[in-house]
Design an enzyme around this catalytic site. Structure first.
Site, mmCIF file in Angstrom:
data_model
loop_
_atom_site.group_PDB
_atom_site.id
_atom_site.type_symbol
_atom_site.label_atom_id
_atom_site.label_comp_id
_atom_site.label_asym_id
_atom_site.label_seq_id
_atom_site.Cartn_x
_atom_site.Cartn_y
_atom_site.Cartn_z
ATOM 1 N N GLY A 14 33.607 -20.186 -0.020
ATOM 2 C CA GLY A 14 33.074 -19.257 -0.831
ATOM 3 C C GLY A 14 33.249 -17.753 -0.699
ATOM 4 C CG ASN A 16 37.622 -15.940 -4.441
ATOM 5 O OD1 ASN A 16 38.294 -14.915 -4.848
ATOM 6 N ND2 ASN A 16 38.403 -16.843 -3.791
ATOM 7 C CG LEU A 93 38.649 -26.702 -4.797
ATOM 8 C CD1 LEU A 93 38.915 -27.186 -3.470
ATOM 9 C CD2 LEU A 93 39.667 -25.685 -5.492
ATOM 10 C CG ASN A 110 39.529 -21.221 -12.221
ATOM 11 O OD1 ASN A 110 38.986 -21.365 -11.307
ATOM 12 N ND2 ASN A 110 40.915 -21.649 -12.197
ATOM 13 C CG HIS A 112 45.526 -21.014 -9.913
ATOM 14 N ND1 HIS A 112 44.960 -22.285 -9.534
ATOM 15 C CD2 HIS A 112 46.932 -20.758 -9.614
ATOM 16 C CE1 HIS A 112 46.209 -22.838 -9.077
ATOM 17 N NE2 HIS A 112 47.019 -22.131 -9.312
ATOM 18 C CG ASP A 153 44.960 -23.855 -12.981
ATOM 19 O OD1 ASP A 153 43.817 -23.306 -12.634
ATOM 20 O OD2 ASP A 153 45.658 -24.582 -12.285
ATOM 21 C CD GLU A 183 42.313 -16.047 -4.126
ATOM 22 O OE1 GLU A 183 41.237 -16.710 -4.286
ATOM 23 O OE2 GLU A 183 43.207 -16.648 -3.602
HETATM 24 C C1 GAR Z 1 40.630 -19.746 -3.375
HETATM 25 O O1 GAR Z 1 41.872 -19.340 -2.979
HETATM 26 C C2 GAR Z 1 40.859 -20.033 -4.822
HETATM 27 O O2 GAR Z 1 41.529 -19.171 -5.638
HETATM 28 C C3 GAR Z 1 41.071 -21.488 -4.650
HETATM 29 O O3 GAR Z 1 40.592 -21.981 -3.657
HETATM 30 C C4 GAR Z 1 39.868 -21.092 -2.604
HETATM 31 C C5 GAR Z 1 38.793 -21.045 -2.621
HETATM 32 O O4 GAR Z 1 38.495 -20.090 -1.414
HETATM 33 N N1 GAR Z 1 41.042 -22.053 -5.997
HETATM 34 C C6 GAR Z 1 41.844 -22.935 -6.513
HETATM 35 O O5 GAR Z 1 42.979 -23.263 -5.918
HETATM 36 C C7 GAR Z 1 41.531 -23.570 -7.939
HETATM 37 N N2 GAR Z 1 42.598 -24.328 -8.593
HETATM 38 P P1 GAR Z 1 36.768 -19.709 -1.549
HETATM 39 O O6 GAR Z 1 35.911 -20.742 -1.355
HETATM 40 O O7 GAR Z 1 36.671 -19.018 0.055
HETATM 41 O O8 GAR Z 1 36.798 -18.814 -2.589
#
Ligand code: GAR
Length: 203
Positions: A14, A16, A93, A110, A112, A153, A183
């Site tokens: 989490g 993001n 995910l 989303n 990515h 995506d 991000e």
């Molecule tokens: C992030 O890097 C996000 O961009 C990626 O998973 C990570 C989650 O981190 N998402 C994907 O790959 C979606 N296809 P977080 O839980 O620390 O935000």
């Protein structure tokens, strides 16, 4: 001023989500408010982050509910209960069905961790994206925020930011740099952009 009601969907750490919560606390998302965090994993640390920020956290798992359809039905009910207007997938995910995404046109975002259309689509998530980028030997990667439709995506791109690959990068090092440089900046910015449009009734 009215604020768009936002739900953030998560599966893991989490960071993001944290970037959105921090930006919001700093007054950088004046047109939106995170009212709900939904996790599809029971032990997601993101739920702790929601708790610390006094945001409601709900866990809904496919395992618990028995099927993707039951998961999406429960998700829809929860989103309706909280009056959600914008859904943000922040490290969520699991792929949502067309039945679900078609009900939320331009209302699901989303993030990515690559420059779409590179290293994206089914099977490209988390560290796997950075492993693939390093394997290919690209010198520039980055992150993309896009609207979500039925193609993984594949929805309209809203924002992108490039990040340099450095000699000796590991997937973990590259992942952290993409998060820090792209991000965590892009996602709050996109959330504010769309929240503003919702509040102003423009899209
Ligand atoms: C992030 O890097 C996000 O961009 C990626 O998973 C990570 C989650 O981190 N998402 C994907 O790959 C979606 N296809 P977080 O839980 O620390 O935000």
């Amino acid at each position: 001023m009215r604020k768009a009601r936002i739900a953030v969907l998560v599966s893991g750490g989490g960071t993001n989500l944290q970037a959105i919560l921090d930006a919001s606390a700093a007054g950088k998302i004046p047109h939106g408010e995170v009212v709900l965090v939904v996790s599809n994993k029971e032990d997601a640390y993101a739920l702790e982050r929601a708790k610390k920020a006094n945001v409601a956290g709900v866990t809904l798992t496919k395992k618990q509910l028995g099927s993707q359809e039951a998961f999406e039905t429960a998700l829809t009910k929860t989103l309706t209960d909280y009056g959600v207007e914008l859904i943000v997938l922040a490290g969520f995910l699991s792929i949502l069905s067309e039945t679900f995404t078609s009900r939320w046109p331009r209302r699901i975002l989303n993030i990515h961790p690559s420059l779409i259309p590179s290293f994206c689509g089914a099977g490209y998530y988390g560290l796997k994206v950075h492993e693939a980028a390093l394997k290919k030997g690209v010198k520039v990667t980055g992150a993309t925020v896009h609207f979500v439709n039925e193609i993984p995506d594949g929805g309209e791109i809203l924002l992108q930011k490039a990040v340099r690959v450095q000699p000796g990068d590991t997937p973990e090092r590259l992942q952290l740099r993409v998060m820090q440089q792209a991000e965590w900046k892009l996602l709050p910015k996109a959330v504010e952009l769309v929240s503003k449009e919702i509040v102003n009734g423009r899209n």
